[in-house]
Design a protein around this motif. Structure first.
Motif, PDB file in Angstrom:
ATOM      1  N   ALA A 182     129.731  10.528  15.420  1.00 19.92           N
ATOM      2  CA  ALA A 182     131.163  10.354  15.188  1.00 19.92           C
ATOM      3  C   ALA A 182     131.774   9.381  16.190  1.00 19.92           C
ATOM      4  CB  ALA A 182     131.872  11.700  15.253  1.00 19.92           C
ATOM      5  N   VAL A 183     131.380   9.502  17.457  1.00 13.56           N
ATOM      6  CA  VAL A 183     131.898   8.594  18.486  1.00 13.56           C
ATOM      7  C   VAL A 183     131.452   7.163  18.199  1.00 13.56           C
ATOM      8  CG1 VAL A 183     131.738   7.979  20.916  1.00 13.56           C
ATOM      9  CG2 VAL A 183     132.102  10.361  20.263  1.00 13.56           C
ATOM     10  N   VAL A 200     133.553   9.972   6.591  1.00 11.64           N
ATOM     11  CA  VAL A 200     132.354  10.788   6.434  1.00 11.64           C
ATOM     12  C   VAL A 200     131.720  11.063   7.793  1.00 11.64           C
ATOM     13  CG1 VAL A 200     130.012  10.839   5.494  1.00 11.64           C
ATOM     14  CG2 VAL A 200     131.898   9.978   4.093  1.00 11.64           C
ATOM     15  N   LEU A 201     131.605  10.030   8.620  1.00  8.95           N
ATOM     16  CA  LEU A 201     130.931  10.173   9.906  1.00  8.95           C
ATOM     17  C   LEU A 201     131.821  10.820  10.960  1.00  8.95           C
ATOM     18  CD1 LEU A 201     129.095   6.724  10.006  1.00  8.95           C
ATOM     19  CD2 LEU A 201     128.172   8.936   9.318  1.00  8.95           C
ATOM     20  N   GLN A 202     133.117  10.499  10.967  1.00  9.88           N
ATOM     21  CA  GLN A 202     133.984  11.055  12.003  1.00  9.88           C
ATOM     22  C   GLN A 202     134.331  12.513  11.765  1.00  9.88           C
ATOM     23  OE1 GLN A 202     137.245   8.742  13.594  1.00  9.88           O
ATOM     24  NE2 GLN A 202     136.409   6.832  12.776  1.00  9.88           N
ATOM     25  N   ALA A 259     138.589   2.596  16.424  1.00 11.55           N
ATOM     26  CA  ALA A 259     139.562   2.441  17.510  1.00 11.55           C
ATOM     27  C   ALA A 259     140.125   1.024  17.523  1.00 11.55           C
ATOM     28  CB  ALA A 259     138.894   2.765  18.849  1.00 11.55           C
ATOM     29  N   GLN A 260     139.260   0.034  17.282  1.00 13.60           N
ATOM     30  CA  GLN A 260     139.722  -1.347  17.288  1.00 13.60           C
ATOM     31  C   GLN A 260     140.741  -1.603  16.184  1.00 13.60           C
ATOM     32  OE1 GLN A 260     136.691  -0.204  17.527  1.00 13.60           O
ATOM     33  NE2 GLN A 260     135.344  -1.443  18.829  1.00 13.60           N
ATOM     34  N   GLY A 269     138.840   4.846  22.193  1.00 14.74           N
ATOM     35  CA  GLY A 269     138.451   5.463  20.933  1.00 14.74           C
ATOM     36  C   GLY A 269     137.436   6.570  21.126  1.00 14.74           C
ATOM     37  N   SER A 270     136.493   6.359  22.037  1.00 16.42           N
ATOM     38  CA  SER A 270     135.494   7.398  22.311  1.00 16.42           C
ATOM     39  C   SER A 270     136.137   8.647  22.891  1.00 16.42           C
ATOM     40  CB  SER A 270     134.440   6.848  23.282  1.00 16.42           C
ATOM     41  OG  SER A 270     133.814   5.699  22.763  1.00 16.42           O
TER      42      SER A 270
END
Length: 386
Positions: A182-183, A200-202, A259-260, A269-270
């Motif tokens: 996710a990160v 889906v991933l986050q 995040a970008q 973002g992380s």
């Protein structure tokens, strides 16, 4: 010793009755968000707690959609909106993961995944596209199964998550691995919009967390001490959201952008991904603490939450296309905000009722026996039962 001569293979009547009872029990088991999910353990009937949780969560989803156009002129509405968005979809996803624990690549479960998730995705993605063309006067809006529109992203995500369930069962540290993925997704703007993979991933760590949970974990958050402690926690969350409303974009809670793309750096973002995951888990626990564990008047509606989820999207988007929130200024007053909140709850409640489920079962729970090939075991079993 000599082995006895083989006898013709015929099931005894008791065995056939037991097999039929077992199939009936499996068909009646409770589920996560869609009701086709297999139960991780044999149970008599549905679990009222999970049906109550799903119903209350879908009501919050509908309310959140009517709050969205009200957030521009109201800091309080924005704070409430951000607080609810921090936990309502994570709660859904955790329940979906919990009831996916027994998923494997067995034929019947794969068939239910296709008919209960993939087929509704195709039908509603197409229906939403035609609806937007008509309601928004946008004849050029494409029908693309690779680019989920509005609510259908959840069906894509659920399909992918459930297919990966066997993998999460064999890795040693599933939740840390899901968080790492996710990160990495949150700082990878090149992932693109295909299949809404960012979401889906986050959101995947919540599904994996659900896979890791056991019944005793839900019992822990239902204790009276947790219920009492959840009140100041929710109050602090609302105060924090009120402070953050003018300083932070609510798009962070959608988990659909990197995040970008949200205008910040990768390391922020992380940190935000991990911080929001922690906040969401705390608020989900507080939410579960107040979910009734006994049957309520709305418990039966928990079996139809996927209906309410997908069907209310037409009204949620239609209200924007037709300018209801722009044409009626009174909706932006405190009385108007309360009124639309109650209306949204009433509509999604109606969409979860058995008559609506019966009317739309052809799209949400098609049998589609014609689409699947019977194996030799099924054919032999049918021959013996005649």
């Amino acid at each position: 010793m000599f082995h006895a001569a083989p006898t013709p293979r015929r099931e005894l009547p008791q065995a056939r009755e037991a097999a039929g009872a077992d199939r009936t029990a499996r068909a009646a088991q409770p589920s996560g968000v869609p009701e086709r999910t297999p139960d991780p353990a044999p149970k008599a009937g549905r679990d009222a707690f999970f049906d109550n949780a799903k119903y209350l969560a879908i009501v919050l989803v509908a309310m959140g959609h009517v709050w969205e156009p009200l957030t521009d002129g109201s800091r309080s509405a924005e704070a409430l909106y951000m607080t609810v968005y921090a936990f309502h979809m994570p709660a859904f996803i955790i329940i979906s993961g919990y009831f996916s624990r027994s998923f494997d690549m067995r034929k019947d479960r794969l068939q239910r995944l296709v008919t209960g998730v993939a087929v509704p995705y195709i039908l509603f993605e197409t229906a939403y596209a035609f609806f937007k063309r008509w309601a928004d006067d946008d004849p050029g809006h494409p029908i693309s199964l690779l680019d989920p529109w509005f609510l259908t992203w959840f069906l894509v995500a659920l399909f992918i998550w459930r297919l990966t369930t066997p993998l999460w069962k064999v890795v040693r540290w599933p939740l840390p691995l899901a968080l790492a993925i996710a990160v990495l997704a949150s700082v990878s703007p090149d992932i693109g919009d295909d299949l809404d993979l960012q979401r889906v991933l986050q959101f995947m760590p919540f599904f994996v967390l659900g896979l890791c949970l056991r019944p005793e974990h839900f019992k822990m958050v239902q204790r009276r001490a947790v219920r009492i402690a959840s009140l100041p926690v929710f109050a602090c969350a609302l105060l924090m959201a009120y402070w953050a409303a003018p300083r932070m974009s609510s798009a962070w809670f959608y988990h659909r952008d990197s995040a970008q793309e949200l205008g910040t750096t990768w390391w922020i973002g992380s940190v935000m991904t991990m911080a929001l995951f922690g906040c969401s888990i705390v608020l989900v626990a507080c939410f579960f603490a107040w979910v009734p564990t006994r049957p309520m008047w709305f418990t039966v509606l928990g079996a139809g939450t996927l209906y309410g989820y997908l069907l209310h999207g037409f009204l949620a988007k239609g209200s924007r296309f037709w300018g209801w929130f722009d044409d009626y200024a009174w909706l932006h007053t405190p009385a108007g905000e309360i009124a639309v909140t109650l209306i949204a709850g009433a509509i999604v409640t109606a969409l979860c009722t058995p008559p609506v489920r019966k009317a739309f079962r052809f799209a949400m729970e098609p049998t589609m026996a014609w689409a699947f090939r019977k194996d030799a075991t099924d054919t032999a079993r049918e021959r013996v039962s005649l």
